[in-house]
Structure formats: structure tokens, C-alpha cells
Scaffold this motif. Structure first.
Motif, mmCIF file in Angstrom:
data_model
loop_
_atom_site.group_PDB
_atom_site.id
_atom_site.type_symbol
_atom_site.label_atom_id
_atom_site.label_comp_id
_atom_site.label_asym_id
_atom_site.label_seq_id
_atom_site.Cartn_x
_atom_site.Cartn_y
_atom_site.Cartn_z
ATOM 1 N N ASP A 97 -24.863 23.888 20.158
ATOM 2 C CA ASP A 97 -24.812 22.414 20.206
ATOM 3 C C ASP A 97 -23.026 22.176 19.964
ATOM 4 O OD1 ASP A 97 -27.642 22.150 20.738
ATOM 5 O OD2 ASP A 97 -28.519 21.588 18.480
ATOM 6 N N ALA A 98 -22.701 22.800 19.406
ATOM 7 C CA ALA A 98 -21.119 22.497 18.322
ATOM 8 C C ALA A 98 -20.779 22.678 19.582
ATOM 9 C CB ALA A 98 -20.932 22.956 17.462
ATOM 10 N N ASP A 99 -21.025 24.074 20.322
ATOM 11 C CA ASP A 99 -19.990 24.568 21.521
ATOM 12 C C ASP A 99 -19.835 23.577 22.574
ATOM 13 O OD1 ASP A 99 -19.349 26.270 19.877
ATOM 14 O OD2 ASP A 99 -19.877 27.998 21.222
ATOM 15 N N PHE A 100 -21.066 22.510 23.080
ATOM 16 C CA PHE A 100 -20.895 21.649 24.166
ATOM 17 C C PHE A 100 -20.919 20.053 23.881
ATOM 18 C CE2 PHE A 100 -22.925 26.322 26.009
ATOM 19 C CZ PHE A 100 -22.050 25.946 27.191
ATOM 20 N N THR A 101 -20.453 19.136 22.870
ATOM 21 C CA THR A 101 -20.525 18.387 22.807
ATOM 22 C C THR A 101 -19.181 17.814 23.517
ATOM 23 O OG1 THR A 101 -21.367 19.145 20.401
ATOM 24 C CG2 THR A 101 -20.559 16.808 20.637
ATOM 25 N N PHE A 102 -20.214 17.026 24.804
ATOM 26 C CA PHE A 102 -19.018 15.884 25.586
ATOM 27 C C PHE A 102 -18.729 14.774 25.183
ATOM 28 C CE2 PHE A 102 -21.986 19.581 27.669
ATOM 29 C CZ PHE A 102 -20.945 20.488 28.255
ATOM 30 N N GLN A 103 -17.301 14.151 24.882
ATOM 31 C CA GLN A 103 -16.834 13.649 25.944
ATOM 32 C C GLN A 103 -16.903 12.130 26.731
ATOM 33 O OE1 GLN A 103 -13.072 13.011 24.164
ATOM 34 N NE2 GLN A 103 -13.868 14.102 21.194
ATOM 35 N N LEU A 104 -16.629 13.130 28.171
ATOM 36 C CA LEU A 104 -15.871 12.201 28.639
ATOM 37 C C LEU A 104 -17.802 12.772 29.901
ATOM 38 C CD1 LEU A 104 -12.937 13.536 29.458
ATOM 39 C CD2 LEU A 104 -13.623 11.647 28.842
ATOM 40 N N VAL A 105 -18.511 14.092 29.739
ATOM 41 C CA VAL A 105 -19.488 13.841 30.460
ATOM 42 C C VAL A 105 -21.110 14.061 30.186
ATOM 43 C CG1 VAL A 105 -18.659 14.496 32.694
ATOM 44 C CG2 VAL A 105 -19.579 16.125 31.534
#
Length: 150
Positions: A97-105
Motif C-alpha cells: 500500500d505504501a509503495d503504490f499510492t498514486f497522486q495522478l492515476v
């Protein structure tokens, strides 16, 4: 006393039961599958001891089940084996979850045809679809954000 199989009592399994395959929605849980009414629309096809291979459309789970009983509008099914690829080892989910937090998508499951998709948050534009594995989709989304940001 030693017990042995009776002569003539061994048969090919394919002659004694059917093997079915079904794809279910990713939100389907084991309790749903074991509910007799879940199989109402297919109950007339099923027989006691038939096997059902159950595949979640998003590829995150797979189950093997057996039909225990069936009748008009119901089938009682028991899960024999369940493989859940989405269940991480201890601590692995928090790291993922920490590795895959996205702001754009966003990365979302869009069904068996589009599969995992990368969708731009700003305008809902589909960046990429047809990705068969969630982790691969997350990795590609991370690469996309890195590329866009420069």
C-alpha cells in the motif's frame, strides 16, 4: 482385516461426474458461493459430486468446489481448495500500500475484457487497459507517474 476395493467398483472419474468452470465477479466471497441460492440459475445442470472450478475474474482467487446436493433452484456446494493470490505475507500488504499510492492515476478492475486499468484522476482518461495482473498494473502506474513528473 485388510479392506480392498470391490472388483468392478473402480471407474473413470469422467464417467461419474462433470467438471464445470465458472468465472465470478471480484466482489464474490466464499460465503456467497456456499449459499445454495447462489447456484439457482445453474442448479438443473449440476449433479451430486460434480466439481466446479471457480475463477475470480480479476485473477486474485481460484477455488475448487464439490456439489454436495442439488434440487429445484438450489445447489449445496462446498469449497475443497481456495487459492488467494491477494493474501500477502505478514507486513507485505502495508508495504505494498505504501509503495503504490498514486497522486495522478487510479488502478481499477474494469471487468474480464478491460481487466486492470490505469485511469488518470484529473479527467478520467483511460491511460491503459487490459493488464492481467494487479501488481503489474500498479507497477506500470508508478512508472507512468514517474514519467509524467519528469
Amino acid at each position: 482385516m485388510t479392506t480392498t476395493a470391490r472388483a468392478g467398483s473402480v471407474f473413470l472419474a469422467d464417467n461419474r461426474r462433470n467438471l464445470w468452470s465458472v468465472d465470478v465477479h471480484p466482489d464474490t466471497n466464499v460465503e456467497d458461493i456456499e449459499r445454495p441460492g447462489f447456484w439457482a440459475h445453474e442448479a438443473s445442470k449440476l449433479r451430486q459430486f460434480d466439481r466446479i472450478e471457480i475463477r475470480w475474474e480479476d485473477g486474485q482467487k481460484w477455488a475448487d468446489a464439490i456439489v454436495l446436493a442439488n434440487g429445484a433452484g438450489f445447489a449445496r456446494v462446498a469449497i475443497i481448495n481456495l487459492i488467494d493470490a491477494a493474501v500477502p505475507a505478514d507486513g507485505e500488504q502495508q508495504q505494498a500500500d505504501a509503495d503504490f499510492t498514486f497522486q495522478l492515476v487510479d488502478v481499477k478492475w474494469k471487468g474480464p475484457t478491460s481487466k486492470w486499468c490505469i485511469i488518470r484522476k484529473s479527467d478520467g482518461h483511460l491511460v491503459k487497459d487490459g493488464i492481467g495482473d494487479k501488481i503489474i498494473a500498479m507497477t506500470e502506474a508508478a512508472q507512468y507517474e514517474k514519467t509524467v513528473r519528469g
